[in-house]
Enzyme design. Structure first.
Site, PDB file in Angstrom:
ATOM      1  N   HIS A 196       0.803  -1.231   0.000  1.00  0.00           N
ATOM      2  CA  HIS A 196       0.000   0.000   0.000  1.00  0.00           C
ATOM      3  C   HIS A 196       0.838   1.285   0.000  1.00  0.00           C
ATOM      4  O   HIS A 196       0.313   2.357  -0.299  1.00  0.00           O
ATOM      5  CB  HIS A 196      -0.924   0.035   1.221  1.00  0.00           C
ATOM      6  CG  HIS A 196      -1.974  -1.031   1.232  1.00  0.00           C
ATOM      7  ND1 HIS A 196      -2.836  -1.229   0.175  1.00  0.00           N
ATOM      8  CD2 HIS A 196      -2.290  -1.966   2.167  1.00  0.00           C
ATOM      9  CE1 HIS A 196      -3.651  -2.241   0.469  1.00  0.00           C
ATOM     10  NE2 HIS A 196      -3.333  -2.713   1.655  1.00  0.00           N
ATOM     11  N   GLY A 250      -2.065   1.955   5.016  1.00  0.00           N
ATOM     12  CA  GLY A 250      -2.435   0.579   5.304  1.00  0.00           C
ATOM     13  C   GLY A 250      -1.354  -0.264   5.941  1.00  0.00           C
ATOM     14  O   GLY A 250      -1.081  -1.373   5.477  1.00  0.00           O
ATOM     15  N   ASP A 284      -3.289 -10.995  -1.809  1.00  0.00           N
ATOM     16  CA  ASP A 284      -3.742 -10.390  -0.555  1.00  0.00           C
ATOM     17  C   ASP A 284      -5.228 -10.046  -0.704  1.00  0.00           C
ATOM     18  O   ASP A 284      -5.701  -9.793  -1.809  1.00  0.00           O
ATOM     19  CB  ASP A 284      -2.918  -9.106  -0.340  1.00  0.00           C
ATOM     20  CG  ASP A 284      -3.032  -8.513   1.045  1.00  0.00           C
ATOM     21  OD1 ASP A 284      -4.123  -8.017   1.364  1.00  0.00           O
ATOM     22  OD2 ASP A 284      -2.040  -8.511   1.792  1.00  0.00           O
ATOM     23  N   HIS A 319      -6.594  -7.362   0.183  1.00  0.00           N
ATOM     24  CA  HIS A 319      -6.683  -5.941  -0.158  1.00  0.00           C
ATOM     25  C   HIS A 319      -6.068  -5.677  -1.534  1.00  0.00           C
ATOM     26  O   HIS A 319      -5.103  -6.330  -1.923  1.00  0.00           O
ATOM     27  CB  HIS A 319      -5.966  -5.084   0.891  1.00  0.00           C
ATOM     28  CG  HIS A 319      -6.532  -5.224   2.274  1.00  0.00           C
ATOM     29  ND1 HIS A 319      -6.011  -6.108   3.197  1.00  0.00           N
ATOM     30  CD2 HIS A 319      -7.578  -4.618   2.873  1.00  0.00           C
ATOM     31  CE1 HIS A 319      -6.714  -6.027   4.319  1.00  0.00           C
ATOM     32  NE2 HIS A 319      -7.668  -5.137   4.145  1.00  0.00           N
ATOM     33  N   ASP A 342      -4.105 -12.612   4.512  1.00  0.00           N
ATOM     34  CA  ASP A 342      -5.405 -12.157   5.033  1.00  0.00           C
ATOM     35  C   ASP A 342      -6.554 -12.589   4.128  1.00  0.00           C
ATOM     36  O   ASP A 342      -7.718 -12.327   4.428  1.00  0.00           O
ATOM     37  CB  ASP A 342      -5.422 -10.641   5.248  1.00  0.00           C
ATOM     38  CG  ASP A 342      -4.853  -9.855   4.079  1.00  0.00           C
ATOM     39  OD1 ASP A 342      -4.583 -10.467   3.026  1.00  0.00           O
ATOM     40  OD2 ASP A 342      -4.671  -8.631   4.219  1.00  0.00           O
ATOM     41  N   TYR A 353      -3.538 -11.356   9.634  1.00  0.00           N
ATOM     42  CA  TYR A 353      -3.717 -10.795  10.978  1.00  0.00           C
ATOM     43  C   TYR A 353      -4.190 -11.805  12.015  1.00  0.00           C
ATOM     44  O   TYR A 353      -4.306 -11.469  13.177  1.00  0.00           O
ATOM     45  CB  TYR A 353      -4.653  -9.577  10.885  1.00  0.00           C
ATOM     46  CG  TYR A 353      -4.140  -8.628   9.827  1.00  0.00           C
ATOM     47  CD1 TYR A 353      -3.006  -7.854  10.061  1.00  0.00           C
ATOM     48  CD2 TYR A 353      -4.715  -8.582   8.560  1.00  0.00           C
ATOM     49  CE1 TYR A 353      -2.474  -7.043   9.072  1.00  0.00           C
ATOM     50  CE2 TYR A 353      -4.201  -7.770   7.568  1.00  0.00           C
ATOM     51  CZ  TYR A 353      -3.078  -7.004   7.831  1.00  0.00           C
ATOM     52  OH  TYR A 353      -2.543  -6.208   6.848  1.00  0.00           O
TER      53      TYR A 353
END
Length: 468
Positions: free
Chosen positions: A149, A157, A184, A186, A272, A311
């Site tokens: 990010h 991020g 990912d 994201h 994630d 996470y």
């Protein structure tokens, strides 16, 4: 299928690859702060699993050389790097304007050893690119990297320095074309922005799209100018499972490899997107996630594997341990060996976790539309765009005297490696806190045109072939 660049020895996918793994025992000591979901401690947990599964013996283990300011400034703005270098938890209150300007604060806090942390994870990714460029390995791994990010002049991020962009810029010195793939949950916005207007880097991101950080990555975002159709975005909804994911991943990546023919591939393996992640909403199993690594490995193109999000840290360690085995062509047992973080993995103490029964909101019709749209975009590309001869920057010099002096067998021995790790715990600088627990956060975006100047500098585009 023909693949471009430096092809590795052909043969069945089970063929062994020469794998080089970057790890700094200090990386697990950095601590974003109480309650922050990003925990570098997961890298140490991953390393412990690799050691006790015996995987370290099958690959070269290198401590990354920290990236220097000038390395970081190949992409990032000088004043931003200077700020990261100098800011500390004690001095941040005197720099409120700069904190706001560089988006450092809540999601991206100032913590003890911040700049050293950036130097370490960026050094591993740049070092991996250098090793691939010189043919010292077939696959390079840096699980501490993958912070996709970060922008040219701001943090975002949980990411401060974009090690992926820096690694790709290094790979472009040797390869005409580099492919970036992001699994990912994201969107890989920082990397896409950096290469949005060039045809030398193709970015492909599979991510949750909708009311979700960073809010970018629409299927209609395809690149601009020379880079038109060289950005691919695969927007997904909650609950996607292994079968649905690969229904998109495999045909899209196969077409990309056929049309773009990259000389090297960078795969960001953010964990994630696994089922049960604290900040995620996908439903991939570890084997489903790792299938993407296995698929990219099968093309026999130099491959850089990076970490990223993740996470629920026990599952992150499980995932990256298993994917290291995939890179090596070694199948690891589901039953976990005893090690110093064994209690994290109860009650079953297995490597694999079952996906949940959450609803898959990605209908077959939606997946078919996405697949057809992206394959159609790829059909509009000219096959493997050519690049004129040019002067290029010299290879990044990474002093590696320590590695050469070390006894190779001793460095790769799992026992000696863990001893080093344990000894380091006793001499941690008192100001760098150790992370042990886990308990949420979001992430923002920057401008696009400025980053591409860096690529043009790398390309040295003014030098014509016939003049040479």
């Amino acid at each position: 299928m023909e693949t471009g660049g430096n092809s590795l020895p052909s043969g069945p996918d089970g063929v062994k690859r020469k794998v080089l793994y970057f790890y700094d025992p200090e990386v697990g000591n950095y601590y974003y702060g109480q309650g922050h979901p990003m925990k570098p401690h997961r890298i140490r947990m991953t390393h412990a699993l690799l050691a006790h599964y015996g995987l370290l013996q099958h690959m070269q283990v290198h401590k990354p050389v920290p990236a220097r300011d000038r390395d970081l400034c190949r992409f990032h703005a000088d004043d931003y790097v200077n700020f990261l270098h100098n800011v500390t938890p004690e001095t941040q209150q005197d720099q409120l304007r700069q904190l706001k300007r560089f988006n450092v604060g809540e999601d991206c806090p100032v913590f003890d050893g911040l700049f050293s942390f950036c130097q370490t994870y960026a050094g591993g990714s740049i070092g991996g690119a250098v090793k691939l460029n010189h043919g010292f390995c077939d696959i390079a791994i840096n699980w501490a990297g993958g912070l996709h990010h970060a922008k040219k002049c701001e943090a975002s991020g949980f990411c401060y320095v974009n090690d992926i962009v820096l690694a790709i810029l290094e790979l472009l010195k040797q390869h005409q074309r580099v492919l970036y793939v992001d699994i990912d949950i994201h969107h890989g916005d920082g990397v896409e922005e950096a290469f949005y207007t060039t045809d030398r880097v193709m970015t492909v991101s599979f991510h949750k799209f909708g009311d979700y950080f960073p809010g970018t990555g629409d299927i209609r975002d395809i690149g601009y100018s020379k880079g038109k159709y060289y950005s691919l975005n695969v927007p997904l909804d909650d609950g996607i499972d292994d079968e649905s994911y690969h229904y998109l991943f495999k045909p899209i990546i196969s077409k990309v490899m056929e049309v773009f023919r990259p000389g090297a591939v960078v795969l960001q393996c953010g964990a994630d997107s696994l089922s049960g992640d604290r900040l995620g909403c996908f439903n991939l199993s570890i084997k489903g996630h790792a299938e993407c690594v296995k698929f990219m490995r099968s093309f026999n193109v130099p491959l850089l594997l990076l970490g990223g999000g993740g996470y629920t840290i026990r599952n992150v360690a499980r995932c990256w341990c298993y994917e290291t085995g995939v890179a090596l062509g070694v199948e690891v047992d589901d039953k976990m060996p005893q090690h110093e973080y064994y209690e994290y993995f109860g009650p079953d103490y297995n490597l694999h976790v079952s996906p949940s029964n959450m609803e898959n909101k990605n209908s077959r019709q939606l997946l078919l539309e996405i697949r057809n749209k992206l394959l159609d975009n790829l059909s509009k590309l000219e096959h493997a765009p050519s690049v004129q001869f040019q002067e290029r920057e010299p290879d990044t010099e990474l002093p590696e005297a320590d590695e050469d002096q070390d006894d190779g067998d001793e460095r790769w021995n799992s026992d000696s490696d863990m001893d080093i790790d344990e000894d380091r715990k006793l001499i941690i600088p008192s100001r760098v806190k150790r992370e042990v627990i886990e308990p949420e956060t979001k992430d923002p975006v920057c401008s696009m045109e400025v980053q591409i100047e860096t690529i043009e500098q790398t390309r040295g585009f003014d030098t014509a072939t016939n003049e040479t």
